[in-house]
Design a protein around this motif. Structure first.
Motif, PDB file in Angstrom:
ATOM      1  N   LEU A   1       0.814  -1.213   0.000  1.00 13.67           N
ATOM      2  CA  LEU A   1       0.000   0.000   0.000  1.00 13.67           C
ATOM      3  C   LEU A   1       0.849   1.266   0.000  1.00 13.67           C
ATOM      4  CD1 LEU A   1      -2.746  -1.152   2.523  1.00 13.67           C
ATOM      5  CD2 LEU A   1      -3.067  -0.717   0.075  1.00 13.67           C
ATOM      6  N   ALA A   2       2.070   1.177   0.512  1.00 12.35           N
ATOM      7  CA  ALA A   2       2.957   2.343   0.507  1.00 12.35           C
ATOM      8  C   ALA A   2       3.271   2.801  -0.910  1.00 12.35           C
ATOM      9  CB  ALA A   2       4.248   2.027   1.250  1.00 12.35           C
ATOM     10  N   GLY A   3       3.339   1.851  -1.840  1.00 14.57           N
ATOM     11  CA  GLY A   3       3.643   2.206  -3.231  1.00 14.57           C
ATOM     12  C   GLY A   3       2.467   2.098  -4.162  1.00 14.57           C
ATOM     13  N   HIS A   4       1.359   1.552  -3.688  1.00 17.53           N
ATOM     14  CA  HIS A   4       0.178   1.358  -4.539  1.00 17.53           C
ATOM     15  C   HIS A   4      -1.079   1.740  -3.766  1.00 17.53           C
ATOM     16  CE1 HIS A   4       3.318  -1.446  -5.944  1.00 17.53           C
ATOM     17  NE2 HIS A   4       2.871  -1.176  -7.156  1.00 17.53           N
ATOM     18  N   PRO A   5      -1.332   3.015  -3.566  1.00 19.58           N
ATOM     19  CA  PRO A   5      -2.520   3.430  -2.806  1.00 19.58           C
ATOM     20  C   PRO A   5      -3.807   3.000  -3.500  1.00 19.58           C
ATOM     21  CG  PRO A   5      -1.495   5.314  -3.888  1.00 19.58           C
ATOM     22  CD  PRO A   5      -0.552   4.168  -4.056  1.00 19.58           C
TER      23      PRO A   5
ATOM     24  N   LYS B   1      -4.657   7.119   3.915  1.00 18.43           N
ATOM     25  CA  LYS B   1      -5.674   6.225   4.466  1.00 18.43           C
ATOM     26  C   LYS B   1      -6.873   6.118   3.519  1.00 18.43           C
ATOM     27  CE  LYS B   1      -4.449   6.832   9.312  1.00 18.43           C
ATOM     28  NZ  LYS B   1      -3.100   7.334   8.994  1.00 18.43           N
ATOM     29  N   PRO B   2      -7.103   4.931   2.974  1.00 18.27           N
ATOM     30  CA  PRO B   2      -8.277   4.741   2.119  1.00 18.27           C
ATOM     31  C   PRO B   2      -9.539   4.572   2.962  1.00 18.27           C
ATOM     32  CG  PRO B   2      -7.072   2.695   2.336  1.00 18.27           C
ATOM     33  CD  PRO B   2      -6.285   3.724   3.110  1.00 18.27           C
ATOM     34  N   LEU B   3     -10.670   4.477   2.298  1.00 17.01           N
ATOM     35  CA  LEU B   3     -11.887   4.087   2.994  1.00 17.01           C
ATOM     36  C   LEU B   3     -11.728   2.644   3.471  1.00 17.01           C
ATOM     37  CD1 LEU B   3     -14.647   5.506   0.617  1.00 17.01           C
ATOM     38  CD2 LEU B   3     -13.665   6.562   2.642  1.00 17.01           C
TER      39      LEU B   3
ATOM     40  N   ASP C   1     -14.388   5.722  11.939  1.00 20.52           N
ATOM     41  CA  ASP C   1     -15.093   6.229  10.758  1.00 20.52           C
ATOM     42  C   ASP C   1     -15.060   5.249   9.593  1.00 20.52           C
ATOM     43  OD1 ASP C   1     -15.919   8.579  11.936  1.00 20.52           O
ATOM     44  OD2 ASP C   1     -14.119   9.671  11.366  1.00 20.52           O
ATOM     45  N   ALA C   2     -15.207   3.973   9.893  1.00 22.83           N
ATOM     46  CA  ALA C   2     -15.290   2.979   8.828  1.00 22.83           C
ATOM     47  C   ALA C   2     -16.545   3.214   7.995  1.00 22.83           C
ATOM     48  CB  ALA C   2     -15.316   1.574   9.417  1.00 22.83           C
TER      49      ALA C   2
END
Length: 231
Positions: free
Chosen positions: A44-48, A73-75, A93-94
Motif C-alpha cells: 500500500l505504501a507504493g500502490h494506494p 488512508k483509504p476508505l 469512521d469505517a
C-alpha cells in the motif's frame, strides 16, 4: 467509476470469500489480497487504493493498528467474526462493518456505501459545489441533501439534523466540525446551539427566525439576514 481495493485477512478462506464476492460487483477492482499484514503495508505504501476490506483481529498487528500506520488512508470496510468490534469500527469512521459470515447482499451494500462516499468526495473537489453530505449516524453513513436540511441543533458532542417531513438524524459531531462540512453561502450560525438553512427560513426578526414550524433564537454576537453568506 472503478474502485481500487485491497483485502487483508489472516484467513485464506476469508480472502477467497471476498475475492469471489468482489468479482460480482462491477465497480470493484480487487487488485490484491494479503494474509500477511506487513506485506500489505509495504504494498500500500507504493500502490494506494480507494478501499480496504480489512480484518480486525490478526496476529502481530490488528486492523486498527494497520490502518493507523498508513500515510494515505483509504476508505475501510472492516470484516470480523467478533460483534464487539463494531464500536471500534465506528470510532475509526469505517464506511461499514461486515460480521462474518456475510452474504453477497450485505457485501454489496457495503460496496455501494463506499461508492457513494467516494463520489461525494470527488464532487466536492470539482467546481460544482456538492448538493449533499455524508453524515455518520450510529454505524451508518447517511447521505443528507442540503435541500432537505432545515436546521441543526447542538447538544454537547452530538448534533441533531432537522430535516423536512419531521425527520431527523443524530450524529456525534461538534458545532465546529459540522460548520466545516456545510457551505457558508447556504447555512449560517444564529446561536451557540443552532445553524439554519437560509433558504428554508420563513420569517426573520431581530432576535429570532421562523423555520420548519419552529421559532429559533438569534443570540447576541450572531447576525442573520437573507443576504449572501448571512451578511
Amino acid at each position: 467509476m472503478m474502485i481500487k481495493a485491497v483485502a487483508i485477512d489472516d484467513e485464506p478462506l476469508a480472502l477467497e470469500v471476498i475475492r469471489s464476492l468482489a468479482e460480482k460487483v462491477p465497480f470493484i477492482d480487487l487488485q490484491e489480497s494479503f494474509t500477511n499484514a506487513f506485506k500489505a503495508i509495504d504494498h500500500l505504501a507504493g500502490h494506494p487504493v480507494d478501499l480496504l476490506f480489512l480484518d480486525i483481529k490478526m496476529p502481530d498487528i490488528n486492523g486498527m493498528e494497520l490502518l493507523a500506520s498508513l500515510r494515505q488512508k483509504p476508505l475501510v470496510v472492516f470484516t470480523t467474526a467478533y460483534a464487539e468490534h463494531a464500536v471500534l469500527s465506528y470510532e475509526l469512521d469505517a464506511v461499514d462493518y461486515l460480521l462474518k459470515p456475510f452474504s453477497f447482499a450485505r457485501f454489496l451494500k457495503a460496496c455501494n456505501k463506499a461508492r457513494e462516499v467516494l463520489n461525494a468526495d470527488r464532487e466536492s473537489k470539482n467546481d460544482n459545489p456538492p448538493a449533499s453530505i455524508f453524515i455518520k449516524s450510529g454505524y451508518e453513513q447517511l447521505r443528507v441533501s442540503f435541500d432537505d436540511l432545515l436546521y441543526l441543533e447542538s447538544g454537547g458532542n452530538y448534533m441533531t439534523l432537522k430535516l423536512t417531513g419531521d425527520r431527523q438524524v443524530l450524529s456525534r459531531l461538534t458545532m465546529a466540525e459540522v460548520q466545516q462540512l456545510l457551505p457558508a453561502d447556504k447555512f449560517v450560525r444564529i446561536h451557540r446551539s443552532y445553524i439554519v438553512n437560509k433558504e428554508k427560513v420563513n420569517k426573520a426578526e431581530r432576535h429570532r427566525v421562523h423555520i420548519g414550524g419552529r421559532t429559533l433564537p438569534v443570540s447576541a454576537g450572531f447576525k442573520f439576514s437573507l443576504g449572501p453568506a448571512g451578511k
